[in-house]
Design a protein around this motif. Structure first.
Motif, PDB file in Angstrom:
ATOM      1  N   UNK A  84     -13.795 -52.873   1.108  1.00  0.00           N
ATOM      2  CA  UNK A  84     -12.856 -53.370   2.105  1.00  0.00           C
ATOM      3  C   UNK A  84     -13.525 -53.462   3.471  1.00  0.00           C
ATOM      4  N   UNK A  85     -13.081 -54.395   4.308  1.00  0.00           N
ATOM      5  CA  UNK A  85     -13.641 -54.490   5.657  1.00  0.00           C
ATOM      6  C   UNK A  85     -13.236 -53.306   6.517  1.00  0.00           C
ATOM      7  N   UNK A  86     -13.946 -53.111   7.608  1.00  0.00           N
ATOM      8  CA  UNK A  86     -13.615 -52.044   8.555  1.00  0.00           C
ATOM      9  C   UNK A  86     -12.276 -52.327   9.215  1.00  0.00           C
ATOM     10  N   UNK A  87     -11.654 -51.283   9.729  1.00  0.00           N
ATOM     11  CA  UNK A  87     -10.399 -51.416  10.464  1.00  0.00           C
ATOM     12  C   UNK A  87     -10.686 -52.024  11.831  1.00  0.00           C
ATOM     13  N   UNK A  88      -9.642 -52.433  12.571  1.00  0.00           N
ATOM     14  CA  UNK A  88      -9.867 -52.964  13.915  1.00  0.00           C
ATOM     15  C   UNK A  88     -10.583 -51.993  14.851  1.00  0.00           C
ATOM     16  N   UNK A  89     -10.520 -50.679  14.565  1.00  0.00           N
ATOM     17  CA  UNK A  89     -11.215 -49.700  15.398  1.00  0.00           C
ATOM     18  C   UNK A  89     -12.667 -49.494  14.955  1.00  0.00           C
ATOM     19  N   UNK A  90     -13.082 -50.178  13.889  1.00  0.00           N
ATOM     20  CA  UNK A  90     -14.451 -50.055  13.427  1.00  0.00           C
ATOM     21  C   UNK A  90     -14.672 -48.996  12.374  1.00  0.00           C
ATOM     22  N   UNK A  91     -13.604 -48.374  11.858  1.00  0.00           N
ATOM     23  CA  UNK A  91     -13.726 -47.337  10.848  1.00  0.00           C
ATOM     24  C   UNK A  91     -13.657 -47.939   9.445  1.00  0.00           C
ATOM     25  N   UNK A  92     -14.155 -47.227   8.433  1.00  0.00           N
ATOM     26  CA  UNK A  92     -14.159 -47.788   7.075  1.00  0.00           C
ATOM     27  C   UNK A  92     -12.751 -48.058   6.556  1.00  0.00           C
ATOM     28  N   UNK A  93     -12.645 -49.084   5.702  1.00  0.00           N
ATOM     29  CA  UNK A  93     -11.405 -49.330   4.992  1.00  0.00           C
ATOM     30  C   UNK A  93     -11.208 -48.294   3.905  1.00  0.00           C
ATOM     31  N   UNK A  94      -9.952 -48.106   3.502  1.00  0.00           N
ATOM     32  CA  UNK A  94      -9.659 -47.122   2.466  1.00  0.00           C
ATOM     33  C   UNK A  94      -8.892 -47.787   1.322  1.00  0.00           C
ATOM     34  N   UNK A  95      -8.840 -47.082   0.217  1.00  0.00           N
ATOM     35  CA  UNK A  95      -8.200 -47.600  -0.982  1.00  0.00           C
ATOM     36  C   UNK A  95      -6.765 -48.034  -0.684  1.00  0.00           C
ATOM     37  N   UNK A  96      -6.398 -49.220  -1.145  1.00  0.00           N
ATOM     38  CA  UNK A  96      -5.059 -49.790  -0.984  1.00  0.00           C
ATOM     39  C   UNK A  96      -4.672 -49.973   0.478  1.00  0.00           C
ATOM     40  N   UNK A  97      -5.651 -50.031   1.366  1.00  0.00           N
ATOM     41  CA  UNK A  97      -5.375 -50.191   2.809  1.00  0.00           C
ATOM     42  C   UNK A  97      -4.377 -49.142   3.305  1.00  0.00           C
ATOM     43  N   UNK A  98      -4.447 -47.928   2.753  1.00  0.00           N
ATOM     44  CA  UNK A  98      -3.450 -46.909   3.073  1.00  0.00           C
ATOM     45  C   UNK A  98      -3.467 -46.474   4.529  1.00  0.00           C
ATOM     46  N   UNK A  99      -4.566 -46.740   5.239  1.00  0.00           N
ATOM     47  CA  UNK A  99      -4.619 -46.380   6.665  1.00  0.00           C
ATOM     48  C   UNK A  99      -4.130 -47.488   7.583  1.00  0.00           C
ATOM     49  N   UNK A 100      -3.828 -48.676   7.033  1.00  0.00           N
ATOM     50  CA  UNK A 100      -3.348 -49.766   7.894  1.00  0.00           C
ATOM     51  C   UNK A 100      -2.072 -50.422   7.387  1.00  0.00           C
ATOM     52  N   UNK A 101      -1.613 -50.080   6.187  1.00  0.00           N
ATOM     53  CA  UNK A 101      -0.390 -50.675   5.646  1.00  0.00           C
ATOM     54  C   UNK A 101       0.422 -49.609   4.926  1.00  0.00           C
ATOM     55  N   UNK A 102       1.725 -49.706   5.024  1.00  0.00           N
ATOM     56  CA  UNK A 102       2.589 -48.814   4.277  1.00  0.00           C
ATOM     57  C   UNK A 102       2.826 -47.480   4.954  1.00  0.00           C
ATOM     58  N   UNK A 103       3.584 -46.624   4.275  1.00  0.00           N
ATOM     59  CA  UNK A 103       4.084 -45.389   4.865  1.00  0.00           C
ATOM     60  C   UNK A 103       2.980 -44.398   5.247  1.00  0.00           C
ATOM     61  N   UNK A 104       1.871 -44.389   4.512  1.00  0.00           N
ATOM     62  CA  UNK A 104       0.804 -43.426   4.828  1.00  0.00           C
ATOM     63  C   UNK A 104       0.024 -43.808   6.085  1.00  0.00           C
ATOM     64  N   UNK A 105       0.269 -45.007   6.626  1.00  0.00           N
ATOM     65  CA  UNK A 105      -0.459 -45.437   7.832  1.00  0.00           C
ATOM     66  C   UNK A 105       0.280 -45.100   9.122  1.00  0.00           C
ATOM     67  N   UNK A 106       1.413 -44.415   9.015  1.00  0.00           N
ATOM     68  CA  UNK A 106       2.300 -44.186  10.172  1.00  0.00           C
ATOM     69  C   UNK A 106       1.997 -42.852  10.838  1.00  0.00           C
ATOM     70  N   UNK A 107       1.904 -42.845  12.158  1.00  0.00           N
ATOM     71  CA  UNK A 107       1.826 -41.607  12.943  1.00  0.00           C
ATOM     72  C   UNK A 107       3.175 -41.332  13.602  1.00  0.00           C
ATOM     73  N   UNK A 108       3.369 -40.108  14.091  1.00  0.00           N
ATOM     74  CA  UNK A 108       4.581 -39.767  14.841  1.00  0.00           C
ATOM     75  C   UNK A 108       4.636 -40.664  16.077  1.00  0.00           C
ATOM     76  N   UNK A 109       5.690 -41.471  16.245  1.00  0.00           N
ATOM     77  CA  UNK A 109       5.739 -42.413  17.368  1.00  0.00           C
ATOM     78  C   UNK A 109       6.118 -41.721  18.674  1.00  0.00           C
ATOM     79  N   UNK A 110       5.497 -42.148  19.781  1.00  0.00           N
ATOM     80  CA  UNK A 110       5.779 -41.527  21.073  1.00  0.00           C
ATOM     81  C   UNK A 110       6.581 -42.376  22.027  1.00  0.00           C
ATOM     82  N   UNK A 111       6.921 -43.616  21.638  1.00  0.00           N
ATOM     83  CA  UNK A 111       7.519 -44.563  22.584  1.00  0.00           C
ATOM     84  C   UNK A 111       8.821 -44.058  23.186  1.00  0.00           C
ATOM     85  N   UNK A 112       9.730 -43.574  22.366  1.00  0.00           N
ATOM     86  CA  UNK A 112      11.037 -43.140  22.883  1.00  0.00           C
ATOM     87  C   UNK A 112      10.858 -41.959  23.837  1.00  0.00           C
TER      88      UNK A 112
END
Length: 545
Positions: free
Chosen positions: A107-135
Motif C-alpha cells: 500500500x502507498x504511504x499515508x498523507x503524513x508519509x507513514x507506511x500503509x497498513x492492512x485494509x487501510x485501517x489507519x485511514x478508513x473505518x472505525x479503527x482510524x478514529x481518534x478522540x475528537x477535540x473540536x467540541x
C-alpha cells in the motif's frame, strides 16, 4: 520540466472580498462565513464569529471538518495586547495496539508519509478514529473569550442542519472523489450515495441526527459530548464499529491553552500554535528568506521566488528529519506529495475592536474515516494516520498519545500592537507553504490581502521537485528552473495544488476589515456583518436515507 496538467482549464480564477469597518469573516463556505458575520452584526466579537462559523460548517461543508474533528486556534485579544493559542488536537484511544495496524508494503504511504497498513485501517473505518477535540476546543474558546451565549452562536448551524445539505456540482465532486471510502460505511453510503451513486446537483441531503446533536450541544455544551448522554451514544457507536475509544478516553480529553509561538519578520510578529503545527516550519522558512533577502525589492522578482522556494525546501527537510520520515544522512527526499489538497477547513475573523482569530480544524482526509455515527450524524476523523504504525519513532502509535505533528498553520500577524491580518489554509502538506507565501507577500512587499491571495504561488516540500503556477512570468520560471525540477501546474478547483487560503485583514489607518477566501474555492467567501438568513429550498428533492 514537467507539465502534469498540460490541458489547462479555460478560465481565470478571481474572488471578491467582503469589506466593512465592523469586522469580517472568511471561510471555505459562504454560508458559514455569513453565520459568523451575523454574530458581529448583533454585537458579538471575533471569537463568537469564528465559533459560529466552525459549527455551521458541519451542515454545509461536512467533508472537511466538524464535530468529529480536531484542530488549532490562535486568538489576538486587542484590549489585553496578547495572543493565545488553543490546541484541541485528537488523542489515540488508551487501548491503542500496534498489532491492529500491521504494515502492508503493497500500500502507498499515508498523507503524513507513514507506511500503509492492512485494509487501510489507519485511514478508513472505525479503527482510524481518534478522540475528537473540536467540541471541547470551540467550547473553551467561547467560554473564555467569547461574549454571546452558546445557543445564540450555534443557532445558524442548527438551522442549516435542519434544512439539509444543498447539493451543487462542487458537493457532488467531493462525494465522488471519496465514493469508495463512503461506500464502506452503511450510514455514510445511505446519506451521500443514494441509489449507490454520488448525490446529484440540485438535490438536498438530510444528515440524520445532526441537527439534534447540534441542539444537544447548544443546550448542554461540551460536558454532554465528553461525559454525558451524548458521550454514551458516541462511544456506543464507536465500539460497535470496532473502535477502541472508551468513555474514559472521552472524559479525559482536555484542551491546551498556551502562549503561541512567535516569529519576527520585518516589524511584524506572527503567532502560530508552535512546534506541533506548521508554525515551526513557517518560522524557519521566514528566517531563511530574510537572510537571503535582507532588503526586499519594490516588487517580487525572480530572485524573490527562488529565495522563497529554497527557504521552503530548507524548512521541510528539517521537518522530515525531525519526524523520522527522512534520515539526516539520506540523500533522498522523504514523504509523498498530496495531489489534491485533500483535507481540512480554515477560517478567520476580525471585529471592530481589533480582536482577530485564525482557526483551522479537520477530519484529516476528505470525509475523514468515511464513518458517520448512526446515533449522532457525526462524520468522524481518520487521525490515526497522523501516527506511525512502526515502533521506535517520535510519532509511533501509543495509547493516549496526542497528535504532535500537524501541517495546520493558523497565523495571526501583529504590528505596532494591532492585529493586521490572519491567514490559514486547508490542503495537507500544501498548507504551510501557501499560508507563509501569502503572509510574506504582505510583509515583504506591503501587498494588500486581496492581491496576496490572488498572486501566483509555488509549492515546495522537499520531495524532489517544486510545483509552479504558470501565471508566473517567464523570467521567474527560468530562474526557478535553474535550481529545481519544475512541475508547471495551473491553479485549479480540483485538484487544489496550492492549498485553499482563508484570511482577514484590518487596516490600522481607518479600521477597514477585509475577508477573503481562495479563488479556487467556488463555495467559499468572505462576509461582512449582516443578519443571518437562509432561503428555503422547498423546490429541491430531499434525499432521505
Amino acid at each position: 520540466m514537467k507539465h502534469p496538467h498540460r490541458e489547462r482549464d479555460n478560465w481565470t480564477l478571481t474572488t471578491p472580498a467582503a469589506r466593512s469597518t465592523r469586522g469580517a469573516v472568511a471561510s471555505q463556505h459562504r454560508m458559514a462565513a455569513q453565520a459568523g458575520a451575523a454574530q458581529l452584526d448583533v454585537g458579538g466579537n471575533a471569537v463568537d464569529a469564528i465559533v459560529a462559523t466552525a459549527y455551521a460548517l458541519n451542515a454545509v461543508e461536512p467533508w472537511m471538518c466538524g464535530l468529529g474533528g480536531a484542530g488549532f486556534m490562535v486568538i489576538w485579544l486587542a484590549k489585553e495586547q496578547r495572543a493565545v493559542a488553543l490546541d484541541f488536537q485528537g488523542v489515540l484511544a488508551g487501548d491503542t495496539r500496534l498489532e491492529d495496524y500491521p504494515v502492508d508494503p503493497a500500500l502507498p504511504a499515508t498523507p503524513m508519509g507513514f507506511p500503509g497498513v492492512v485494509d487501510n485501517a489507519n485511514i478508513e473505518g472505525y479503527r482510524s478514529i481518534t478522540v475528537p477535540g473540536a467540541v471541547a476546543g470551540l467550547e473553551h474558546a467561547l467560554a473564555r473569550f467569547g461574549s454571546k451565549p452558546r445557543a445564540e452562536v450555534m443557532a445558524p448551524a442548527i438551522q442549516l442542519a435542519e434544512r439539509g445539505l444543498h447539493v451543487d456540482w462542487f458537493t457532488s465532486l467531493q462525494i465522488g472523489v471519496c465514493a469508495r471510502t463512503l461506500a464502506r460505511d452503511p450510514v455514510s453510503r445511505s446519506i451521500y450515495l443514494p441509489g449507490g451513486h454520488p448525490a446529484t446537483p440540485e438535490s438536498r441531503l438530510r444528515i440524520p441526527q445532526l441537527a439534534d446533536t447540534l441542539r444537544e450541544i447548544a443546550e448542554s455544551g461540551a460536558d454532554t459530548f465528553y461525559r454525558g448522554a451524548l458521550a454514551e451514544k458516541i462511544v456506543g457507536d464507536l465500539q460497535a464499529g470496532g473502535s477502541r475509544i472508551s468513555r474514559e478516553d472521552l472524559a479525559a480529553y482536555e484542551v491546551f491553552e498556551y502562549e503561541p509561538m512567535a516569529a519576527a519578520h520585518r516589524g511584524y510578529t506572527l503567532y502560530t500554535p508552535g512546534e506541533v503545527s506548521g508554525g515551526l516550519r513557517q518560522r524557519e522558512m521566514l528566517a531563511y528568506a530574510l537572510e537571503a533577502m535582507p532588503t526586499p525589492p519594490e516588487t517580487p522578482t525572480p530572485e524573490t521566488w527562488l529565495a522563497y522556494a529554497e527557504a521552503l525546501e530548507h524548512c521541510w527537510k528539517r521537518h522530515k528529519i525531525r519526524n523520522g520520515v527522512l534520515s539526516p544522512t539520506d540523500g533522498g527526499f522523504g514523504g509523498i506529495d498530496i495531489e489534491n489538497g485533500a483535507c481540512t477547513s480554515s477560517m478567520s475573523s476580525v471585529d471592530a475592536e481589533g480582536n482577530m482569530v485564525a482557526l483551522t480544524y479537520t477530519l484529516l482526509n476528505r470525509f475523514g474515516s468515511g464513518v458517520t455515527l448512526p446515533s449522532t450524524g457525526m462524520l468522524m476523523n481518520d487521525s490515526v494516520s497522523y501516527f506511525d504504525p512502526r515502533p521506535g519513532y517520535p510519532t509511533t502509535m501509543e495509547g493516549g498519545k496526542r497528535i504532535n505533528s500537524s501541517n495546520m498553520c493558523p497565523t495571526v500577524a501583529v504590528k505596532g500592537g494591532e492585529a493586521r491580518f490572519s491567514v490559514g489554509a486547508s490542503g495537507g502538506n500544501l498548507i504551510m507553504p501557501a499560508v507563509t507565501q501569502v503572509a510574506a507577500l504582505m510583509m515583504d512587499f506591503d501587498m494588500s490581502l486581496e492581491d496576496a491571495v490572488h498572486h501566483p504561488r509555488l509549492d515546495a516540500s522537499y520531495r524532489g521537485s517544486i510545483r509552479v503556477d504558470p501565471r508566473f512570468d517567464p523570467e521567474t520560471l527560468a530562474k526557478l528552473g535553474e535550481r529545481f525540477e519544475l512541475e508547471i501546474a495551473q491553479q485549479l478547483v480540483f485538484p487544489k495544488l496550492y492549498a485553499c487560503v482563508s484570511a482577514v485583514s484590518r487596516a490600522s489607518e481607518n479600521g477597514e476589515c477585509i475577508g477573503i477566501n481562495d479563488p479556487t474555492q467556488p463555495i467559499g467567501g468572505g462576509a461582512a456583518p449582516a443578519p443571518f438568513q437562509i432561503e428555503p429550498l422547498d423546490d429541491e428533492p430531499v434525499v432521505r436515507p
